[in-house]
Design an enzyme around this catalytic site. Structure first.
Site, mmCIF file in Angstrom:
data_model
loop_
_atom_site.group_PDB
_atom_site.id
_atom_site.type_symbol
_atom_site.label_atom_id
_atom_site.label_comp_id
_atom_site.label_asym_id
_atom_site.label_seq_id
_atom_site.Cartn_x
_atom_site.Cartn_y
_atom_site.Cartn_z
ATOM 1 N N ARG A 291 -21.781 -2.644 1.215
ATOM 2 C CA ARG A 291 -21.302 -3.962 1.272
ATOM 3 C C ARG A 291 -21.136 -4.712 2.636
ATOM 4 O O ARG A 291 -21.144 -3.952 3.674
ATOM 5 C CB ARG A 291 -19.650 -4.131 0.938
ATOM 6 N N ARG B 65 0.862 -1.288 0.033
ATOM 7 C CA ARG B 65 0.004 0.090 0.049
ATOM 8 C C ARG B 65 0.752 1.243 0.109
ATOM 9 O O ARG B 65 0.359 2.272 -0.169
ATOM 10 C CB ARG B 65 -0.961 -0.038 1.107
ATOM 11 N N ARG C 299 -19.107 -2.927 7.705
ATOM 12 C CA ARG C 299 -17.473 -3.028 8.293
ATOM 13 C C ARG C 299 -17.401 -1.641 9.109
ATOM 14 O O ARG C 299 -17.847 -0.756 8.822
ATOM 15 C CB ARG C 299 -16.596 -3.240 7.455
HETATM 16 P P1 AMP Z 1 -8.876 -3.658 3.627
HETATM 17 O O1 AMP Z 1 -9.346 -4.578 4.200
HETATM 18 O O2 AMP Z 1 -7.905 -4.007 2.702
HETATM 19 O O3 AMP Z 1 -9.674 -2.522 3.021
HETATM 20 O O4 AMP Z 1 -7.908 -3.041 4.767
HETATM 21 C C1 AMP Z 1 -8.572 -2.448 5.860
HETATM 22 C C2 AMP Z 1 -7.718 -1.541 6.839
HETATM 23 O O5 AMP Z 1 -6.799 -2.422 6.974
HETATM 24 C C3 AMP Z 1 -7.044 -0.340 5.916
HETATM 25 O O6 AMP Z 1 -7.815 0.807 5.873
HETATM 26 C C4 AMP Z 1 -5.706 -0.312 6.831
HETATM 27 O O7 AMP Z 1 -5.906 0.364 8.137
HETATM 28 C C5 AMP Z 1 -5.306 -1.576 7.194
HETATM 29 N N1 AMP Z 1 -4.501 -2.346 6.213
HETATM 30 C C6 AMP Z 1 -4.774 -3.215 5.372
HETATM 31 N N2 AMP Z 1 -3.877 -3.653 4.671
HETATM 32 C C7 AMP Z 1 -2.688 -2.596 4.905
HETATM 33 C C8 AMP Z 1 -1.409 -2.646 4.590
HETATM 34 N N3 AMP Z 1 -0.933 -3.152 3.415
HETATM 35 N N4 AMP Z 1 -0.677 -1.666 5.065
HETATM 36 C C9 AMP Z 1 -0.995 -0.819 5.948
HETATM 37 N N5 AMP Z 1 -2.467 -0.944 6.598
HETATM 38 C C10 AMP Z 1 -3.162 -1.918 6.273
#
Ligand code: AMP
Length: 219
Positions: free
Chosen positions: A125, A91, A165
Site C-alpha cells: 500500500r 485499540r 509507510r
Molecule cells: P494505523 O494508521 O491505524 O495503522 O496506526 C499506525 C500506528 O499509530 C499504530 O501502529 C500505533 O503505533 C499508532 N496508533 C494509531 N492508533 C492508535 C491508538 N488508538 N492507540 C495507540 N496507538 C495508536
C-alpha cells in the site's frame, strides 16, 4: 448523524471503507488516530515526535496521550454536528471504556479479513502525498502509470511514487498483528455486549454498492 467505530486489523481496509462511507454520507468526519499521529510527526510537534518512536516499532502510543487526543477531537463542534467515523481507536480496553464516557456510538463495525490478504495489502500500500488517496501496488494501482513505481493520482492528478509507510515492513507488521490479536478479543466482546457489533466481510469492500454501504451503516 452517525457515530461509527471502524475496527479491524491493520490492513483490513479501514481507510478505504471510510472513503466508501463518505461517498454516501459526505458530511461525516473521518477521524483516524494513525493519520493524526503521522500529521503531527510531519509537522514535528512534540506529540508527533513522541508517537513516532512507538509507531516505528509497531507498538501502541501510550493511552494517556492517545485518549486525550481523541477526546479533544470528538468534542469539536464539527463532530458534534456531523457525526464521525472513528478509525484506529479504540485499540485496547482502556481506550474502549474511555470512549464510552466521551460518546455513545451507533455501530461498532468489525472488518473481517484473512491474514494472507492483510500481508499483501500492507506491503503493497501507498498513498498520494497530496490528497491521501489510498492505492496498492499489487491490487489497486492508479489508472495512469508513468514509469516503474510512478503514477498519476486518479483523484487529484498529482504525480505519485510507490513509497511504503515507514511502519509497513514485514517485521513491524508481525508486531502490529500480534498486538491487534491480543487486544481485539475483549474489545469485540465489549461491543457485542453493548449490542453495537456489526460484522463486515472486508475481503473486497470495493465490491459493495452505495446501497450496500447504506445498509451496513443503517441509513
Ligand atoms: P494505523 O494508521 O491505524 O495503522 O496506526 C499506525 C500506528 O499509530 C499504530 O501502529 C500505533 O503505533 C499508532 N496508533 C494509531 N492508533 C492508535 C491508538 N488508538 N492507540 C495507540 N496507538 C495508536
Amino acid at each position: 448523524m452517525k457515530k461509527l467505530i471502524l475496527f479491524g486489523p491493520p490492513g483490513a481496509g479501514k481507510g478505504t471503507f471510510s472513503g466508501q462511507i463518505k461517498d454516501v454520507l459526505p458530511e461525516i468526519i473521518h477521524i483516524s488516530t494513525g493519520d493524526i499521529f503521522r500529521e503531527n510527526f510531519k509537522n514535528e510537534t512534540p506529540l508527533g515526535l513522541k508517537a513516532k518512536s512507538y509507531m516505528d516499532k509497531g507498538e501502541l502510543v501510550p493511552n494517556d496521550v492517545t485518549i486525550e487526543m481523541v477526546r479533544d477531537r470528538l468534542n469539536k463542534k464539527d463532530v458534534e454536528k456531523n457525526g464521525f467515523i472513528l478509525d484506529g481507536f479504540p485499540r485496547n480496553m482502556s481506550q474502549a471504556k474511555a470512549l464510552s464516557e466521551i460518546t455513545q456510538e451507533d455501530f461498532f463495525l468489525l472488518l473481517e479479513v484473512s491474514r494472507d490478504i492483510i500481508t499483501k495489502r500492507i506491503l503493497g500500500r501507498f498513498s498520494c502525498s497530496e490528497c491521501n488517496e489510498i492505492y496498492n501496488k499489487y491490487t489497486l494501482q492508479p489508472k495512469v502509470q508513468k514509469e516503474e513505481n510512478k503514477w498519476i493520482c486518479d483523484k487529484c492528478g498529482a504525480e505519485i511514487e510507490f513509497k511504503q509507510r515507514s511502519d509497513d515492513t514485514e517485521e513491524t507488521l508481525k508486531n502490529r498483528l500480534d498486538t491487534y490479536e491480543k487486544n481485539a478479543k475483549p474489545i469485540i466482546k465489549y461491543y457485542k455486549k453493548r449490542g453495537k457489533l456489526k460484522k463486515v466481510d472486508a475481503t473486497d469492500t470495493l465490491k459493495y454498492t452505495k446501497d450496500d454501504i447504506r445498509n451496513i451503516i443503517g441509513i
